[in-house]
Design a protein around this motif. Structure first.
Motif, PDB file in Angstrom:
ATOM      1  N   PHE A  27       0.819  -1.213   0.000  1.00  0.00           N
ATOM      2  CA  PHE A  27       0.000   0.000   0.000  1.00  0.00           C
ATOM      3  C   PHE A  27       0.858   1.270   0.000  1.00  0.00           C
ATOM      4  O   PHE A  27       0.430   2.312  -0.508  1.00  0.00           O
ATOM      5  N   MET A  28       2.049   1.186   0.547  1.00  0.00           N
ATOM      6  CA  MET A  28       2.945   2.346   0.504  1.00  0.00           C
ATOM      7  C   MET A  28       3.370   2.639  -0.930  1.00  0.00           C
ATOM      8  O   MET A  28       3.419   3.801  -1.359  1.00  0.00           O
ATOM      9  N   TYR A  29       3.682   1.584  -1.692  1.00  0.00           N
ATOM     10  CA  TYR A  29       4.022   1.773  -3.106  1.00  0.00           C
ATOM     11  C   TYR A  29       2.819   2.333  -3.879  1.00  0.00           C
ATOM     12  O   TYR A  29       2.977   3.234  -4.717  1.00  0.00           O
ATOM     13  N   ILE A  30       1.660   1.794  -3.592  1.00  0.00           N
ATOM     14  CA  ILE A  30       0.451   2.281  -4.262  1.00  0.00           C
ATOM     15  C   ILE A  30       0.222   3.757  -3.929  1.00  0.00           C
ATOM     16  O   ILE A  30      -0.107   4.567  -4.804  1.00  0.00           O
ATOM     17  N   GLY A  31       0.402   4.124  -2.660  1.00  0.00           N
ATOM     18  CA  GLY A  31       0.219   5.516  -2.244  1.00  0.00           C
ATOM     19  C   GLY A  31       1.177   6.449  -2.954  1.00  0.00           C
ATOM     20  O   GLY A  31       0.789   7.536  -3.411  1.00  0.00           O
ATOM     21  N   LEU A  32       2.446   6.044  -3.071  1.00  0.00           N
ATOM     22  CA  LEU A  32       3.421   6.866  -3.783  1.00  0.00           C
ATOM     23  C   LEU A  32       3.020   7.015  -5.247  1.00  0.00           C
ATOM     24  O   LEU A  32       3.119   8.115  -5.818  1.00  0.00           O
ATOM     25  N   GLY A  33       2.566   5.919  -5.854  1.00  0.00           N
ATOM     26  CA  GLY A  33       2.142   5.984  -7.253  1.00  0.00           C
ATOM     27  C   GLY A  33       0.972   6.923  -7.455  1.00  0.00           C
ATOM     28  O   GLY A  33       0.936   7.689  -8.428  1.00  0.00           O
ATOM     29  N   ILE A  34       0.015   6.899  -6.533  1.00  0.00           N
ATOM     30  CA  ILE A  34      -1.152   7.787  -6.644  1.00  0.00           C
ATOM     31  C   ILE A  34      -0.721   9.246  -6.561  1.00  0.00           C
ATOM     32  O   ILE A  34      -1.186  10.100  -7.335  1.00  0.00           O
ATOM     33  N   ILE A  35       0.175   9.557  -5.631  1.00  0.00           N
ATOM     34  CA  ILE A  35       0.639  10.940  -5.480  1.00  0.00           C
ATOM     35  C   ILE A  35       1.376  11.393  -6.734  1.00  0.00           C
ATOM     36  O   ILE A  35       1.178  12.515  -7.224  1.00  0.00           O
ATOM     37  N   MET A  36       2.236  10.547  -7.281  1.00  0.00           N
ATOM     38  CA  MET A  36       2.935  10.889  -8.522  1.00  0.00           C
ATOM     39  C   MET A  36       1.943  11.124  -9.658  1.00  0.00           C
ATOM     40  O   MET A  36       2.094  12.059 -10.454  1.00  0.00           O
ATOM     41  N   TYR A  37       0.936  10.267  -9.739  1.00  0.00           N
ATOM     42  CA  TYR A  37      -0.073  10.391 -10.797  1.00  0.00           C
ATOM     43  C   TYR A  37      -0.802  11.725 -10.696  1.00  0.00           C
ATOM     44  O   TYR A  37      -0.979  12.436 -11.695  1.00  0.00           O
TER      45      TYR A  37
END
Length: 716
Positions: A27-37
């Motif tokens: 979920f941390m990786y997913i969270g970082l990806g969402i912020i970048m997006y």
């Protein structure tokens, strides 16, 4: 902390079990990806019109649809909500309770005052025993005990009436001092008894019972504000409504209208959305496999990963902010995009994690920068900004290295500035574009300022990460080792013997830790503070008993035991009070582990007919949980033991050092840290080398002694 603890990642414990749970990591990786997006979506999605807030519109636009202006609606709702004042509620029970308590207090006072069998001294003593009068000082007690019953009743009447008035008016915690002043004024104007002593006592007693009884009613306030917001009519943009004229300045209101009307984005295709999603997934996969292969501890420790991702988000956000305010839109006319603080994130990662991770991060940050500052929709990546960012960030990572002072970060920033300027110069020469002297100076200046800007941000955020994540960076450790630190000054002034002992232990521990590739600086600084608890009772520790009797000779072994065993806990409490990082506290708490206080145990066992349980004479622990704590514990025992040797020789010292390490092994004190037998051998050798340097002038070598005797015989 457990066996797998990385001292560099000595973070505040937040939640049991989350530290290395795979689901949390996912979920941390997913969270970082969402912020970048979210940060990149506005850059890659085609816009109908290149209009920005603060620009002059080149076209006249009207709304193609009827739509709600949500920004203006929310603004109106917020205004309506703010117009509703805070709501407060008075608690009547508090008024009655406080008056009852005051009456009970005077009932107790009058019971004592009316007792004719008690002398004045006995009455005063009885009054002092009343818990309800614990707030009075000695002077007030004497004044109260000297009063007769009538005067006490006068005070009771004045206090009760005043308390009733003030409390029924309502006392807000924010206006407590005003309530005290109101009570004093009422008492001063009360004509019932004008004696100053009576008014003074009445005021002190009344003030004690004045308590807040008016409290903020969040539910009522929220209810009324939500009601006010619900009554606001939506702000509607009508179809064909004029939004902006050609040549008109685009302010916040106009910009939000353009956004609501869909004039700032092209929704004709979904391909850019999917393209950006695939791009983010590729970056995350690159990051994931790089961390897994190059930094296994990062891959396994979610706390460390959270630190890394926080730096990523800060760096991405700072770059995006520069993009949003219109910097770096054209290389020739506005080269401010070179201010992007890419090196900021890279230098932080170098300091707090490692250089390998920093270089990889610099590549990702550079790609991100080239997207944010791209001005041509047909070219998503502007290689010019990405190239300069990559060169500058790599230079920053190498320049910052293993710094020892925060000022070195500024020097690293200057290196970044230099390489930024070189990178810009390379671009100018390769692209063969014509620059005026002014344009060239502006472009190079922004590159130079960008490096300095990165170093300033690094210096500013480094203490934040040290505090929030409990990280002991080299700069923080250097600051803690400063002899002028209040705790070290206290140690030096109050316990000079312990201070000298701690310095020698620090030298031993640092050399041993570095010999096994542990954190030598942490071991040294931890050693400086490990015996801080001895400042609470300095004379009970032998190194501070200079030219004085040993106080342990006058007390029982059990009492001596309690004093000695308490010093790790006392030290931790003092370290916590000064907010010293957890790793230093752990060393202070763990350096004795659960070892036995042998001298006093054997002493009490000798004098006792019944067997004494060893556990009563053992330190409370815990045992050392990481290498540096164990090394400090070994160095502490070694220094104390060697200092006690009257005629130290190399052989005696070596025997003593190995005996101490073996004793700790046999006692199980090293079972919970990950020191190997090979590392213990290296530690022993390192400490012996250090001790030779410390005690060289005191060691009496047998050969030298024989030589001196021979010379003496010849001279006689």
């Amino acid at each position: 902390m457990g066996k797998k603890q990385k001292v560099k990642w000595n973070m505040v414990k937040m939640m049991e079990g989350w530290g290395n749970h795979p689901s949390i990591r996912f979920f941390m990786y997913i969270g970082l990806g969402i912020i970048m997006y979210l940060l990149l979506i506005g850059q890659v999605i085609p816009e109908t019109y290149e209009l920005k807030e603060g620009q002059i519109s080149q076209v006249t636009l009207t709304s193609p649809i009827r739509v709600e202006n949500q920004w203006a609606t929310e603004l109106a709702k917020d205004k309506a909500a703010k117009s509703v004042p805070d709501q407060y509620t008075k608690d009547e029970n508090i008024v009655n309770d406080q008056i009852s308590r005051l009456e009970q207090m005077f009932t107790d006072i009058l019971t004592i005052a009316e007792n004719k069998d008690l002398s004045k001294e006995e009455k005063e003593a009885a009054l002092r025993d009343l818990t309800s009068l614990s707030f009075l000082d000695d002077a007030l007690f004497k004044e109260l005990s000297s009063l007769n019953v009538e005067k006490i009743k006068n005070i009771q009447y004045i206090s009760k009436s005043t308390l009733d008035i003030v409390m029924n008016d309502g006392v807000n915690i924010k206006k407590l001092n005003e309530a005290f002043e109101e009570a004093a004024q009422i008492i001063q104007n009360n004509p019932f008894d004008n004696e100053d002593k009576i008014k003074h006592l009445a005021n002190e007693m009344t003030k004690y019972f004045i308590k807040p009884n008016v409290f903020y009613n969040s539910d009522q306030t929220s209810l009324l504000r939500e009601k006010a917001k619900s009554e606001v009519e939506p702000v509607i943009i009508k179809k064909d409504e004029l939004i902006v004229k050609q040549g008109q300045y685009i302010d916040k209101e106009i910009y939000e209208k353009l956004k609501a009307a869909g004039l700032l984005k092209d929704t004709s295709t979904l391909w850019p959305y999917f393209g950006l999603l695939m791009f983010i997934l590729l970056i995350l996969l690159l990051l994931f496999f790089s961390i897994e292969r190059m930094n296994p501890f990062l891959h396994q420790d979610n706390r460390a990963l959270l630190l890394l991702f926080t730096i990523f988000i800060l760096t991405f956000s700072s770059i995006s902010i520069l993009g949003l305010i219109g910097l770096g839109k054209d290389l020739l006319t506005s080269p401010k995009g070179y201010l992007a603080p890419v090196a900021f994130g890279v230098m932080l990662i170098t300091l707090l994690i490692n250089m390998k991770m920093a270089i990889l991060s610099g590549v990702i940050f550079s790609i991100f920068t080239s997207m944010i500052f791209s001005t041509d929709q047909s070219f998503i990546f502007d290689f010019r900004y990405g190239f300069v960012a990559l060169i500058g960030s790599a230079a920053g990572a190498f320049a910052i290295g293993r710094i020892k002072q925060r000022s070195a970060i500024l020097k690293a920033g200057l290196v970044v500035s230099l390489f930024n300027v070189i990178g810009i110069a390379v671009i100018v020469m390769l692209t063969s574009q014509s620059y005026s002297l002014r344009q060239m100076f502006a472009t190079l200046s922004y590159g130079a300022i960008g490096g300095f800007f990165s170093s300033v941000l690094t210096i500013g955020f480094l203490p934040f990460f040290e505090a929030v994540f409990g990280i002991l960076s080299p700069t923080r450790l250097i600051e803690l080792s400063n002899p002028n630190h209040p705790l070290l000054r206290k140690l030096l002034i109050e316990t000079p013997g312990t201070y000298h002992h701690s310095v020698i232990v620090g030298n031993l521990a640092e050399a041993a830790a570095e010999a096994i590739n542990a954190n030598g600086l942490l071991a040294r600084v931890g050693a400086y503070y490990h015996d801080l608890g001895k400042t609470k009772r300095p004379s009970f520790f032998i190194e501070n008993q200079l030219n004085m009797e040993n106080p342990h000779d006058k007390i029982s072994p059990s009492l001596s035991k309690n004093i000695i065993l308490a010093h790790p806990k006392d030290g931790v409490e003092m370290l916590k009070a000064y907010k010293i990082p957890n790793a230093i506290q752990d060393i202070a708490e763990q350096h004795h582990g659960t070892s036995l206080l042998k001298y006093f145990y054997h002493k009490v066992s000798k004098d006792s007919e019944q067997p004494i349980p060893e556990v009563e004479y053992r330190y409370p622990g815990p045992k050392p949980q990481f290498k540096e704590a164990a090394i400090v514990g070994i160095a502490d025992s070694v220094e104390a033991a060697v200092r006690s040797i009257k005629h130290p020789t190399n052989e005696i010292i070596e025997e003593m050092v190995r005996k101490i390490i073996k004793s700790k092994l046999d006692d199980g004190q090293l079972n919970e840290c990950d020191l190997t037998l090979k590392e213990l051998e290296i530690i022993a050798i390192s400490m012996l080398e250090t001790l030779k340097g410390i005690f060289h002038s005191r060691i009496e070598y047998p050969d030298d002694k024989d030589l001196e005797e021979t010379k003496g015989a010849r001279s006689s």
